[in-house]
Design an enzyme around this catalytic site. Structure first.
Site, PDB file in Angstrom:
ATOM      1  N   ARG A   1       0.848  -1.188   0.000  1.00 33.79           N
ATOM      2  CA  ARG A   1       0.000   0.000   0.000  1.00 33.79           C
ATOM      3  C   ARG A   1       0.879   1.232   0.000  1.00 33.79           C
ATOM      4  NH1 ARG A   1      -3.980  -1.782   4.979  1.00 33.79           N
ATOM      5  NH2 ARG A   1      -4.699  -3.727   4.027  1.00 33.79           N
TER       6      ARG A   1
ATOM      7  N   ASP B   1       1.644   5.100   0.084  1.00 35.38           N
ATOM      8  CA  ASP B   1       0.923   6.230   0.673  1.00 35.38           C
ATOM      9  C   ASP B   1       0.598   7.296  -0.379  1.00 35.38           C
ATOM     10  OD1 ASP B   1       0.749   5.324   3.265  1.00 35.38           O
ATOM     11  OD2 ASP B   1       2.659   6.215   3.869  1.00 35.38           O
TER      12      ASP B   1
ATOM     13  N   ARG C   1      10.987   6.129   4.380  1.00 39.19           N
ATOM     14  CA  ARG C   1      11.019   7.586   4.528  1.00 39.19           C
ATOM     15  C   ARG C   1      11.736   7.992   5.825  1.00 39.19           C
ATOM     16  NH1 ARG C   1       4.901   9.112   3.581  1.00 39.19           N
ATOM     17  NH2 ARG C   1       5.651  11.121   4.344  1.00 39.19           N
TER      18      ARG C   1
END
Lengths: 264, 264
Positions: B59, B61, B208
């Site tokens: 998934r 973002d 990230r």
């Protein structure tokens, strides 16, 4: 010294870059659709504390980009340091608009009327795969058959002073359609073919019509009938007959960037 | 042979690329916000003539991109040639989504559960000027002070099997936060620094947070106090203490691309 028409003692020249994908072109629209001029004017008005009106060098269409758009505005405000204004305005703009520089220019400088020419760049992405990361930034041509040499031959024929009516989407008979192209160059950058065109001025859609015609010439070998029709000397025919029907289709807006505006 | 749960005799694996700038991530949202899964499912449903449900490998973002997202779906339709389906679906999708390939896979293939790892790439654009043409595609770092060698030293310390809780935005104590990083490499591409991370799996926001920490280490020389704090061995501290507060900020979504999903 601020004049009655709002002109002050200071005339500021901005060099502006933008990704045009999200905007309805440069020029402010009556119905407040998002445009680049509107974004910058509204932001600069807040920063400067008075209504800022931008005079742009050229009206880029919806989806067209700029690396070196130029605009000027007058301000009675002599106290603010210009690079501070530049930073403050840019910081309040979305990430797809940048103010590259802000400098003082003589009072009679006008971004459009003082310009002596412009350079446009057009990006053609040549590969079967859809370039999703470059979506809105390039014209995707999914075949491998563009003959860059034929396109260069054709491009050279555009250089010089000609009546470019055959390459304008619409023309106004009251105005001259004679323009001078100083250079028209094709270069390859990895998967892209770039067309760079510098001229003293351009008719409506002229660069996109030039590119659409060059692409037809580049793929001219695809059939025997079109081989005859779309040889590089097609350009000579278009320039002599001045009939839009002789030229190729208008290339998509997304591949086009206003690279530079020239001044003396 | 179509099963009662809608499974048919055919299981199709798609490799998908997208520019995530315009989407609320990969996963279909209850409130019908535009997502990549929703765009492809709705389009494939029209093309296939039956409801298509995609199982995605991961998934991504909002704002995150993909070059090699993988999804599979089951179909009772054995007659349609897959490359025709691929072309038909892609032709009906917007230009920021591409279907790179569509192939038949064994019935037990599942894009997420069968995956043995993933590779992510993160793009940091290092230059003072705002990169308008790359807006939404890169993380703009406007200074020139990133020490790539310090970042490489730190990146090497991430390789191996570790508890990565200190680099996850949230963690669920019921699940293991141990993962294996196979490689973490920094490369320079003109004005960009790219971070490539390959692992057997990633915790939420882990890539990230890794990038945000590497950037802090890359600029660690900016002050004496931070010089001590943000040396490359900061990674060892983060991996041993498992405290998110020790790591750097979460780098922006726009720089991140799911480059590849790996299968045996």
């Amino acid at each position: 010294m601020s004049g009655e028409n709002g002109r002050g003692p200071r005339n500021v020249k901005l060099v502006i870059a933008y990704n045009g994908a999200a905007y309805h072109g440069w020029q402010r629209q009556a119905d407040d659709l998002p445009t680049v001029q509107q974004q910058i004017e509204d932001t600069a008005t807040r920063v400067m504390g008075h209504r800022v009106v931008l005079h742009g060098a050229g009206r880029t269409d919806a989806g067209v980009h700029a690396e070196g758009q130029v605009a000027n505005f007058h301000t009675p405000n002599t106290a603010i340091p210009l690079d501070g204004v530049r930073r403050a305005v840019q910081a309040r703009l979305p990430g797809d608009i940048a103010i590259r520089s802000a400098i003082d220019v003589p009072d009679d400088f006008h971004a459009s009327r003082s310009a002596t020419g412009k350079t446009y760049r057009y990006r053609i992405y040549i590969a079967p795969d859809r370039p999703v990361a470059l979506c809105g930034q390039v014209y995707h041509y999914p075949f491998h058959d563009l003959d860059a040499e034929a396109m260069r031959d054709a491009a050279r024929r555009l250089v010089g002073t000609h009546d470019f009516r055959g390459l304008a989407t619409s023309s106004d008979d009251r105005e001259s359609s004679v323009r001078t192209i100083f250079r028209c160059e094709i270069s390859r950058q990895e998967k892209e073919l770039h067309v760079a065109v510098q001229g003293d001025g351009f008719l409506y859609n002229m660069v996109r019509n030039i590119v659409g015609t060059l692409v037809e010439i580049g793929r001219g070998h695809r059939s025997t009938s079109s081989r005859q029709a779309w040889q590089p000397d097609r350009i000579d025919l278009i320039l002599s007959r001045c009939d839009r029907a002789d030229a190729g289709p208008t290339a998509p807006a997304e591949g086009l960037t206003l690279a530079c505006v020239h001044y003396d």
